[in-house]
Scaffold this active site. Structure first.
Site, PDB file in Angstrom:
ATOM      1  N   LYS A   1       0.761  -1.099  -0.143  1.00 15.12           N
ATOM      2  CA  LYS A   1      -0.142  -0.010  -0.007  1.00 15.12           C
ATOM      3  C   LYS A   1       1.049   1.176   0.122  1.00 15.12           C
ATOM      4  CE  LYS A   1      -3.847  -2.304   1.993  1.00 15.12           C
ATOM      5  NZ  LYS A   1      -4.792  -2.386   3.029  1.00 15.12           N
TER       6      LYS A   1
ATOM      7  N   GLN B   1      -4.976  -1.434   9.460  1.00 15.21           N
ATOM      8  CA  GLN B   1      -4.765  -2.484   8.758  1.00 15.21           C
ATOM      9  C   GLN B   1      -5.420  -3.713   9.605  1.00 15.21           C
ATOM     10  OE1 GLN B   1      -3.625  -3.268   5.415  1.00 15.21           O
ATOM     11  NE2 GLN B   1      -4.047  -5.321   5.623  1.00 15.21           N
TER      12      GLN B   1
ATOM     13  N   ASP C   1     -11.018   2.867   3.305  1.00 19.33           N
ATOM     14  CA  ASP C   1     -11.399   1.581   3.267  1.00 19.33           C
ATOM     15  C   ASP C   1     -12.780   1.637   3.093  1.00 19.33           C
ATOM     16  OD1 ASP C   1      -9.206  -0.447   3.347  1.00 19.33           O
ATOM     17  OD2 ASP C   1      -8.875  -0.037   5.574  1.00 19.33           O
TER      18      ASP C   1
HETATM   19  N1  GUN Z   1      -7.313  -6.603   6.062  1.00 17.95           N
HETATM   20  C1  GUN Z   1      -7.655  -7.429   4.841  1.00 17.95           C
HETATM   21  N2  GUN Z   1      -8.241  -6.606   3.781  1.00 17.95           N
HETATM   22  C2  GUN Z   1      -8.042  -5.496   4.352  1.00 17.95           C
HETATM   23  C3  GUN Z   1      -8.468  -4.201   3.752  1.00 17.95           C
HETATM   24  O1  GUN Z   1      -9.001  -4.002   2.602  1.00 17.95           O
HETATM   25  N3  GUN Z   1      -8.287  -3.040   4.311  1.00 17.95           N
HETATM   26  C4  GUN Z   1      -7.707  -3.218   5.938  1.00 17.95           C
HETATM   27  N4  GUN Z   1      -7.461  -1.855   6.336  1.00 17.95           N
HETATM   28  N5  GUN Z   1      -7.472  -4.276   6.304  1.00 17.95           N
HETATM   29  C5  GUN Z   1      -7.585  -5.420   5.625  1.00 17.95           C
END
Ligand code: GUN
Length: 279
Positions: free
Chosen positions: A52, A96, A119
Site C-alpha cells: 500500500k 490494517q 477503506d
Molecule cells: N485486511 C484485509 N483486507 C483489508 C483491507 O482491505 N483493509 C484493511 N484495512 N485491512 C484489511
C-alpha cells in the site's frame, strides 16, 4: 477457451490514470497523505501494508506509517486515530485488519472520520452504499466491478451469485452488483444446495475462504468467475477459492490467483485516496 481477466494489467492502468490526477491536483496545491496504521507484526499484514505504501509513492502521494506493538491498548489506538482525524494534512486513514484481540475492531472502524475512511468500512460509508449515496466503497468489491467493466463483461440483467457474506467483501460486493442492475443472490456456508445455487450464476464471485472449493461441478457452462480468495498451499503456492485448473475449460472468463482481484484492492485504495484529496 476461457479469457483470463488480467488484474495486474487493469490495476496498472488505474494507477497510471491516478498518477496523472495526482499531478494535476498538486498543480492546484492539493497534496495527498495516507496514514497507515499496523498493530502487531502479522507477516501477511506487513506485506499488504508495504504494498500500500509503495502504491502511494508510485502515484505521488505521501504515506505515513504507524507501526504499533501488538500490546497497544484500544485507548492508545483510539487516541492516535483522534489525532489523525484532526490533522488537516492527512486525508486518508487506514488501520490494517485484523487488530489484536484486546482491541475491538468495530470501535476502531467507527472512530475513523468517515471523510477519511478510504477503506470504506465506516457504517456511514456502508450506509451510503446501501442508500445509493456518495461515499467511499470498500476496495476489493470496487476492484471487482472495475475488473468486469474494463474486461468488457456486462453486468446488467445477469444472475450474480456472491458466495460469502463478510462485511469487507460479500455484503458490499452484493450491493455493488445490485447497483449495476444484476440479479443478486448471496450464498454462504449455511446455504442449502450450494452447488445448485451456484449453477444458476452467469457471474459467480467466490469469497468463501476455502482453498479450491469451487470446482467445475458448481458452475454453469460459460459462466464468468471472480476469485477473491487467496491461500498458500502445502507446496507454498498461491491459490484461490476456485479450483482454477478444473474450471478453466468451462468458463467464459476467470480471474487468476495471483494476479486477479488482489492487485485491484490496492488500485482502488489509491482511487479512494485521490477522492479524499478532492474532498
Ligand atoms: N485486511 C484485509 N483486507 C483489508 C483491507 O482491505 N483493509 C484493511 N484495512 N485491512 C484489511
Amino acid at each position: 477457451m476461457a479469457n483470463l481477466i488480467d488484474g495486474k494489467r487493469i490495476s496498472q492502468e488505474i494507477k497510471e490514470e491516478l498518477k496523472i490526477k495526482v499531478a494535476q491536483l498538486k498543480e492546484q496545491g492539493i497534496e495527498g497523505c495516507l496514514a497507515v496504521i499496523q498493530v502487531g507484526a502479522d507477516p501477511a499484514s506487513s506485506v499488504y501494508v508495504r504494498n500500500k505504501k509503495r502504491a502511494c509513492a508510485y502515484i505521488g502521494i505521501e504515506s505515513r506509517s504507524y507501526e504499533l506493538s501488538d500490546e497497544t491498548t484500544e485507548q492508545e489506538l483510539l487516541s492516535l486515530i483522534g489525532k489523525l482525524n484532526e490533522d488537516p494534512a492527512v486525508n486518508g486513514i487506514l488501520v490494517q485488519l485484523p487488530v489484536p484481540p484486546q482491541i475491538n475492531e468495530n470501535k476502531i472502524i467507527q472512530a475513523i472520520d468517515p471523510a477519511k475512511d478510504v477503506d470504506g468500512f465506516h457504517p456511514q460509508n456502508v450506509g451510503a452504499l446501501v442508500s445509493g449515496l456518495p461515499g467511499y466503497v470498500s476496495c476489493t468489491p470496487a476492484g471487482v466491478i472495475q475488473l468486469l467493466k474494463r474486461s468488457g463483461i456486462s453486468i446488467e440483467g445477469k444472475n450474480c451469485v456472491m458466495v460469502g457474506r463478510s462485511n469487507i467483501v460479500g455484503k458490499p460486493m452484493s450491493l455493488l452488483m445490485l447497483r449495476e442492475n444484476a440479479t443478486v443472490t448471496i450464498a454462504h456456508s449455511k446455504t442449502k444446495d450450494l452447488r445448485d445455487v451456484c449453477k444458476q450464476a452467469d457471474i459467480l464471485i467466490a469469497a468463501v475462504g476455502k482453498p479450491k472449493m469451487i470446482d467445475a461441478s458448481y458452475l454453469k457452462e460459460g459462466a464468468v468467475v471472480i476469485d477473491v480468495g487467496i491461500h498458500r498451499s502445502a507446496e507454498n503456492k498461491l491459490c484461490g477459492d476456485v479450483d482454477f485448473d478444473s474450471v478453466f475449460a468451462h468458463v467464459e472468463a476467470i480471474t487468476p490467483v495471483p494476479g486477479g482481484v488482489g492487485p485491484m484492492t490496492i488500485a482502488m485504495l489509491m482511487h479512494n485516496c485521490v477522492e479524499a484529496m478532492t474532498r
